[in-house]
Design a protein around this motif. Sequence first.
Motif, PDB file in Angstrom:
ATOM      1  N   GLU A   9       0.816  -1.212   0.000  1.00 33.04           N
ATOM      2  CA  GLU A   9       0.000   0.000   0.000  1.00 33.04           C
ATOM      3  C   GLU A   9       0.851   1.265   0.000  1.00 33.04           C
ATOM      4  OE1 GLU A   9      -0.553  -2.548   2.036  1.00 33.04           O
ATOM      5  OE2 GLU A   9      -2.506  -3.274   1.411  1.00 33.04           O
ATOM      6  N   LEU A  10       1.939   1.252   0.751  1.00 29.90           N
ATOM      7  CA  LEU A  10       2.811   2.430   0.796  1.00 29.90           C
ATOM      8  C   LEU A  10       3.430   2.696  -0.572  1.00 29.90           C
ATOM      9  CD1 LEU A  10       4.273   4.706   2.231  1.00 29.90           C
ATOM     10  CD2 LEU A  10       5.956   3.041   3.043  1.00 29.90           C
ATOM     11  N   THR A  11       3.875   1.654  -1.237  1.00 26.38           N
ATOM     12  CA  THR A  11       4.465   1.812  -2.568  1.00 26.38           C
ATOM     13  C   THR A  11       3.437   2.341  -3.560  1.00 26.38           C
ATOM     14  OG1 THR A  11       5.957  -0.025  -2.089  1.00 26.38           O
ATOM     15  CG2 THR A  11       5.733   0.626  -4.389  1.00 26.38           C
ATOM     16  N   ARG A  12       2.229   1.818  -3.493  1.00 24.90           N
ATOM     17  CA  ARG A  12       1.172   2.297  -4.397  1.00 24.90           C
ATOM     18  C   ARG A  12       0.839   3.762  -4.130  1.00 24.90           C
ATOM     19  NH1 ARG A  12      -1.456  -2.634  -2.732  1.00 24.90           N
ATOM     20  NH2 ARG A  12      -0.672  -4.270  -4.077  1.00 24.90           N
ATOM     21  N   ASP A  18       3.411  10.350  -6.870  1.00 21.30           N
ATOM     22  CA  ASP A  18       4.405  10.676  -7.889  1.00 21.30           C
ATOM     23  C   ASP A  18       3.739  11.031  -9.219  1.00 21.30           C
ATOM     24  OD1 ASP A  18       7.119  10.951  -8.725  1.00 21.30           O
ATOM     25  OD2 ASP A  18       6.932   9.038  -9.770  1.00 21.30           O
ATOM     26  N   CYS A  19       2.685  10.310  -9.579  1.00 16.63           N
ATOM     27  CA  CYS A  19       1.961  10.630 -10.824  1.00 16.63           C
ATOM     28  C   CYS A  19       1.359  12.032 -10.756  1.00 16.63           C
ATOM     29  CB  CYS A  19       0.871   9.600 -11.087  1.00 16.63           C
ATOM     30  SG  CYS A  19       1.486   7.994 -11.573  1.00 16.63           S
ATOM     31  N   LEU A  20       0.785  12.384  -9.613  1.00 11.74           N
ATOM     32  CA  LEU A  20       0.234  13.732  -9.452  1.00 11.74           C
ATOM     33  C   LEU A  20       1.324  14.795  -9.548  1.00 11.74           C
ATOM     34  CD1 LEU A  20      -2.313  13.154  -6.564  1.00 11.74           C
ATOM     35  CD2 LEU A  20      -2.834  13.624  -8.959  1.00 11.74           C
ATOM     36  N   LEU A  21       2.465  14.516  -8.946  1.00  8.43           N
ATOM     37  CA  LEU A  21       3.575  15.466  -9.029  1.00  8.43           C
ATOM     38  C   LEU A  21       4.099  15.596 -10.455  1.00  8.43           C
ATOM     39  CD1 LEU A  21       5.693  14.823  -5.820  1.00  8.43           C
ATOM     40  CD2 LEU A  21       4.190  16.741  -6.332  1.00  8.43           C
ATOM     41  N   MET A  22       4.087  14.493 -11.206  1.00  2.00           N
ATOM     42  CA  MET A  22       4.532  14.556 -12.606  1.00  2.00           C
ATOM     43  C   MET A  22       3.624  15.454 -13.432  1.00  2.00           C
ATOM     44  SD  MET A  22       5.706  10.781 -13.663  1.00  2.00           S
ATOM     45  CE  MET A  22       6.818   9.832 -12.684  1.00  2.00           C
ATOM     46  N   VAL A  23       2.330  15.340 -13.222  1.00  6.53           N
ATOM     47  CA  VAL A  23       1.386  16.201 -13.937  1.00  6.53           C
ATOM     48  C   VAL A  23       1.617  17.656 -13.544  1.00  6.53           C
ATOM     49  CG1 VAL A  23      -1.056  16.781 -14.179  1.00  6.53           C
ATOM     50  CG2 VAL A  23      -0.337  14.395 -14.244  1.00  6.53           C
ATOM     51  N   ASN A  34      10.872  17.660 -11.146  1.00  5.64           N
ATOM     52  CA  ASN A  34      11.205  16.495 -11.969  1.00  5.64           C
ATOM     53  C   ASN A  34      12.199  15.583 -11.252  1.00  5.64           C
ATOM     54  OD1 ASN A  34       9.570  17.236 -14.104  1.00  5.64           O
ATOM     55  ND2 ASN A  34      11.198  18.383 -15.125  1.00  5.64           N
ATOM     56  N   SER A  35      13.203  16.169 -10.624  1.00  8.64           N
ATOM     57  CA  SER A  35      14.197  15.383  -9.883  1.00  8.64           C
ATOM     58  C   SER A  35      13.550  14.668  -8.700  1.00  8.64           C
ATOM     59  CB  SER A  35      15.318  16.284  -9.376  1.00  8.64           C
ATOM     60  OG  SER A  35      15.944  16.934 -10.440  1.00  8.64           O
ATOM     61  N   PHE A  36      12.638  15.350  -8.024  1.00  9.96           N
ATOM     62  CA  PHE A  36      11.933  14.747  -6.898  1.00  9.96           C
ATOM     63  C   PHE A  36      11.071  13.573  -7.356  1.00  9.96           C
ATOM     64  CE2 PHE A  36       8.516  14.741  -3.644  1.00  9.96           C
ATOM     65  CZ  PHE A  36       9.312  14.427  -2.553  1.00  9.96           C
ATOM     66  N   VAL A  42      12.584   5.899  -7.788  1.00  6.50           N
ATOM     67  CA  VAL A  42      13.712   5.081  -7.337  1.00  6.50           C
ATOM     68  C   VAL A  42      13.409   4.471  -5.967  1.00  6.50           C
ATOM     69  CG1 VAL A  42      16.124   5.193  -6.583  1.00  6.50           C
ATOM     70  CG2 VAL A  42      15.433   6.291  -8.714  1.00  6.50           C
ATOM     71  N   ILE A  43      12.811   5.250  -5.073  1.00  8.06           N
ATOM     72  CA  ILE A  43      12.437   4.728  -3.759  1.00  8.06           C
ATOM     73  C   ILE A  43      11.445   3.584  -3.896  1.00  8.06           C
ATOM     74  CG2 ILE A  43      11.177   5.315  -1.628  1.00  8.06           C
ATOM     75  CD1 ILE A  43      12.532   8.062  -1.769  1.00  8.06           C
ATOM     76  N   CYS A  44      10.484   3.722  -4.787  1.00 13.08           N
ATOM     77  CA  CYS A  44       9.499   2.653  -5.004  1.00 13.08           C
ATOM     78  C   CYS A  44      10.170   1.385  -5.498  1.00 13.08           C
ATOM     79  CB  CYS A  44       8.423   3.101  -5.991  1.00 13.08           C
ATOM     80  SG  CYS A  44       7.263   4.255  -5.286  1.00 13.08           S
ATOM     81  N   TYR A  45      11.088   1.515  -6.437  1.00 15.71           N
ATOM     82  CA  TYR A  45      11.795   0.335  -6.941  1.00 15.71           C
ATOM     83  C   TYR A  45      12.653  -0.298  -5.857  1.00 15.71           C
ATOM     84  CZ  TYR A  45      10.365   0.574 -11.785  1.00 15.71           C
ATOM     85  OH  TYR A  45       9.637   0.543 -12.930  1.00 15.71           O
ATOM     86  N   ILE A  46      13.306   0.512  -5.044  1.00 15.05           N
ATOM     87  CA  ILE A  46      14.104  -0.039  -3.946  1.00 15.05           C
ATOM     88  C   ILE A  46      13.219  -0.822  -2.988  1.00 15.05           C
ATOM     89  CG2 ILE A  46      15.441   0.608  -1.893  1.00 15.05           C
ATOM     90  CD1 ILE A  46      16.640   2.886  -3.584  1.00 15.05           C
ATOM     91  N   ARG A  47      12.034  -0.269  -2.688  1.00 11.37           N
ATOM     92  CA  ARG A  47      11.105  -0.977  -1.796  1.00 11.37           C
ATOM     93  C   ARG A  47      10.621  -2.284  -2.417  1.00 11.37           C
ATOM     94  NH1 ARG A  47       8.615   0.487   2.380  1.00 11.37           N
ATOM     95  NH2 ARG A  47       6.665  -0.449   1.762  1.00 11.37           N
ATOM     96  N   MET A  48      10.279  -2.258  -3.698  1.00 11.52           N
ATOM     97  CA  MET A  48       9.735  -3.461  -4.339  1.00 11.52           C
ATOM     98  C   MET A  48      10.784  -4.568  -4.496  1.00 11.52           C
ATOM     99  SD  MET A  48       6.959  -2.241  -7.164  1.00 11.52           S
ATOM    100  CE  MET A  48       7.984  -1.094  -8.054  1.00 11.52           C
ATOM    101  N   PHE A  49      12.030  -4.209  -4.785  1.00  8.01           N
ATOM    102  CA  PHE A  49      13.063  -5.207  -5.021  1.00  8.01           C
ATOM    103  C   PHE A  49      13.832  -5.582  -3.761  1.00  8.01           C
ATOM    104  CE2 PHE A  49      12.885  -3.514  -9.498  1.00  8.01           C
ATOM    105  CZ  PHE A  49      12.219  -4.623  -9.990  1.00  8.01           C
ATOM    106  N   SER A  50      13.448  -5.023  -2.623  1.00  8.46           N
ATOM    107  CA  SER A  50      14.133  -5.289  -1.373  1.00  8.46           C
ATOM    108  C   SER A  50      13.885  -6.723  -0.909  1.00  8.46           C
ATOM    109  CB  SER A  50      13.647  -4.320  -0.297  1.00  8.46           C
ATOM    110  OG  SER A  50      14.187  -4.658   0.943  1.00  8.46           O
ATOM    111  N   LYS A  51      14.914  -7.313  -0.276  1.00  6.04           N
ATOM    112  CA  LYS A  51      14.760  -8.640   0.324  1.00  6.04           C
ATOM    113  C   LYS A  51      14.550  -8.542   1.832  1.00  6.04           C
ATOM    114  CE  LYS A  51      17.177 -11.460  -3.009  1.00  6.04           C
ATOM    115  NZ  LYS A  51      18.190 -12.492  -3.216  1.00  6.04           N
TER     116      LYS A  51
END
Length: 123
Positions: A9-12, A18-23, A34-36, A42-51
């Motif tokens: 849920e946190l990742t979603r 992030d989508c709202l910020l992109m718009v 854009n950098s943010f 990147v934080i979302c990917y780190i969370r999803m691929f974490s062991k």
Amino acid sequence: MTGRYGADELTRFILMFDCLLMVLSLLIRSNFLNSFCILLIVICYIRMFSKNHSQRYKENQIFLKYINRIYPKTDRLRYKLKQRVNYHIYKCPSCKQKIRIPRGKGKISITCPKCRNEFIKHS
């Protein structure tokens, strides 16, 4: 993805934010924004691929604890708005008790269930 934590849920929530910020960044053309946005992805990917399941689970539980404080308030507001479609909500002139009356009944006499005061309103 075997052994990885995956999306929770946190990742979603972070991805939707992030989508709202992109718009928003498209509208105001900010390099910082854009950098943010890229940092959040990147934080979302780190969370999803974490062991480290226990740490990600703990972070998600903390997020859910705070978000669940907000949802009941929005649910009550949504319920009240849905009730306004079919009912008029009146307050008793003497005790200020809220009384729900169906719409479309014309001019009716309302008896307050709390103080038994009668008053006339148009539904």
